[in-house]
Design a protein around this motif. Sequence first.
Motif, PDB file in Angstrom:
ATOM      1  N   SER A  24       0.827  -1.209   0.000  1.00  0.00           N
ATOM      2  CA  SER A  24       0.000   0.000   0.000  1.00  0.00           C
ATOM      3  C   SER A  24       0.856   1.251   0.000  1.00  0.00           C
ATOM      4  CB  SER A  24      -0.911   0.006   1.229  1.00  0.00           C
ATOM      5  OG  SER A  24      -1.809  -1.073   1.168  1.00  0.00           O
ATOM      6  N   ASP A  63      -2.904   6.254  -1.955  1.00  0.00           N
ATOM      7  CA  ASP A  63      -3.954   6.070  -2.963  1.00  0.00           C
ATOM      8  C   ASP A  63      -3.675   4.985  -4.007  1.00  0.00           C
ATOM      9  OD1 ASP A  63      -5.627   7.969  -1.833  1.00  0.00           O
ATOM     10  OD2 ASP A  63      -4.800   9.600  -3.040  1.00  0.00           O
ATOM     11  N   GLU A  92      -2.688   0.654  -4.428  1.00  0.00           N
ATOM     12  CA  GLU A  92      -2.359  -0.682  -3.941  1.00  0.00           C
ATOM     13  C   GLU A  92      -1.697  -1.435  -5.087  1.00  0.00           C
ATOM     14  OE1 GLU A  92      -5.682  -2.969  -2.588  1.00  0.00           O
ATOM     15  OE2 GLU A  92      -5.739  -1.953  -0.662  1.00  0.00           O
ATOM     16  N   LYS A 135      -4.288  -0.873  -8.111  1.00  0.00           N
ATOM     17  CA  LYS A 135      -5.606  -0.309  -7.835  1.00  0.00           C
ATOM     18  C   LYS A 135      -5.386   1.153  -7.477  1.00  0.00           C
ATOM     19  CE  LYS A 135      -7.881  -4.456  -6.239  1.00  0.00           C
ATOM     20  NZ  LYS A 135      -8.587  -5.135  -5.166  1.00  0.00           N
ATOM     21  N   GLN A 160      -6.846   4.951  -6.591  1.00  0.00           N
ATOM     22  CA  GLN A 160      -7.948   5.721  -6.039  1.00  0.00           C
ATOM     23  C   GLN A 160      -7.634   7.196  -6.240  1.00  0.00           C
ATOM     24  OE1 GLN A 160      -8.923   4.497  -2.047  1.00  0.00           O
ATOM     25  NE2 GLN A 160      -8.357   2.400  -2.483  1.00  0.00           N
ATOM     26  N   SER A 161      -8.646   8.029  -6.133  1.00  0.00           N
ATOM     27  CA  SER A 161      -8.478   9.473  -6.199  1.00  0.00           C
ATOM     28  C   SER A 161      -7.746   9.877  -7.481  1.00  0.00           C
ATOM     29  CB  SER A 161      -7.746   9.955  -4.945  1.00  0.00           C
ATOM     30  OG  SER A 161      -7.715  11.350  -4.904  1.00  0.00           O
ATOM     31  N   LYS A 195      -6.413   7.246 -13.058  1.00  0.00           N
ATOM     32  CA  LYS A 195      -7.851   7.076 -13.028  1.00  0.00           C
ATOM     33  C   LYS A 195      -8.513   7.970 -14.069  1.00  0.00           C
ATOM     34  CE  LYS A 195     -11.301   7.099  -9.676  1.00  0.00           C
ATOM     35  NZ  LYS A 195     -11.838   7.320  -8.409  1.00  0.00           N
ATOM     36  N   ASP A 240     -14.922   4.234  -7.906  1.00  0.00           N
ATOM     37  CA  ASP A 240     -14.181   4.355  -6.645  1.00  0.00           C
ATOM     38  C   ASP A 240     -12.703   4.097  -6.863  1.00  0.00           C
ATOM     39  OD1 ASP A 240     -16.405   4.989  -5.206  1.00  0.00           O
ATOM     40  OD2 ASP A 240     -16.752   2.960  -4.483  1.00  0.00           O
ATOM     41  N   LYS A 241     -12.407   3.064  -7.619  1.00  0.00           N
ATOM     42  CA  LYS A 241     -11.019   2.745  -7.941  1.00  0.00           C
ATOM     43  C   LYS A 241     -10.949   2.125  -9.316  1.00  0.00           C
ATOM     44  CE  LYS A 241     -11.390  -0.343  -4.196  1.00  0.00           C
ATOM     45  NZ  LYS A 241     -10.895  -1.255  -3.228  1.00  0.00           N
ATOM     46  N   GLU A 242      -9.797   2.234  -9.941  1.00  0.00           N
ATOM     47  CA  GLU A 242      -9.593   1.622 -11.238  1.00  0.00           C
ATOM     48  C   GLU A 242      -8.403   0.687 -11.161  1.00  0.00           C
ATOM     49  OE1 GLU A 242     -11.549   4.824 -14.242  1.00  0.00           O
ATOM     50  OE2 GLU A 242      -9.406   4.543 -14.362  1.00  0.00           O
ATOM     51  N   ASN A 243      -8.455  -0.389 -11.949  1.00  0.00           N
ATOM     52  CA  ASN A 243      -7.416  -1.410 -11.923  1.00  0.00           C
ATOM     53  C   ASN A 243      -6.666  -1.465 -13.247  1.00  0.00           C
ATOM     54  OD1 ASN A 243      -8.107  -2.383  -9.323  1.00  0.00           O
ATOM     55  ND2 ASN A 243      -9.818  -3.485 -10.221  1.00  0.00           N
TER      56      ASN A 243
END
Length: 177
Positions: free
Chosen positions: A43, A46, A48, A67, A69-70, A120, A125-128
């Motif tokens: 981690s 923002d 992972e 992953k 975020q933001s 992103k 919420d999150k993108e992979n």
Amino acid sequence: MTCALSSCVVLHEEYFFPQAIGGKVEKQWCRGQVGVDNQLIFSFEDVEVNMDVWEYQGITRLGISFKLQSKAEVIWPQQPLLVTTNETQKSIEVASFRRLIRQGNDSTSETYLVGTIMKKKNNLDKENFYESFIVSTDNVEVIEVSAFSLTINGKTEQIPQSVFSKRSGLFLHPLNC
């Protein structure tokens, strides 16, 4: 009225248990609730970084995903991925990562070449971003992934050496999670 049923079954499974300094080991299925501990997570702010190893039809693969975020950004700089199995080191050339886009029943993917910014794009919420690599076509018991670096939000971060050891046992698995 809505009624939701879920169920699980106990199954015997062989898997690769991960270990690395600074990494957290989690289950991959059902939001980390059931199955084997086969996912290694690092981690950062923002972001992972997830790694897992699996075997299917005699081929062993390593998966790496990000992953986001933001407004997080990740760059895989030009570098080989060094993997050791059965005392033999293999250099894997990483060319790109894919971003899977799901809209209803349709899905497409976008390719991000090495050295480009993965960030992103949608209001999810999150993108992979993901890629898998063939590690071996021989039977392996232990896989060592050498340390590699990433640029995360403009900072160079080091992912330490990671070891995946084959194990087996009985585990609870979802039928419809």
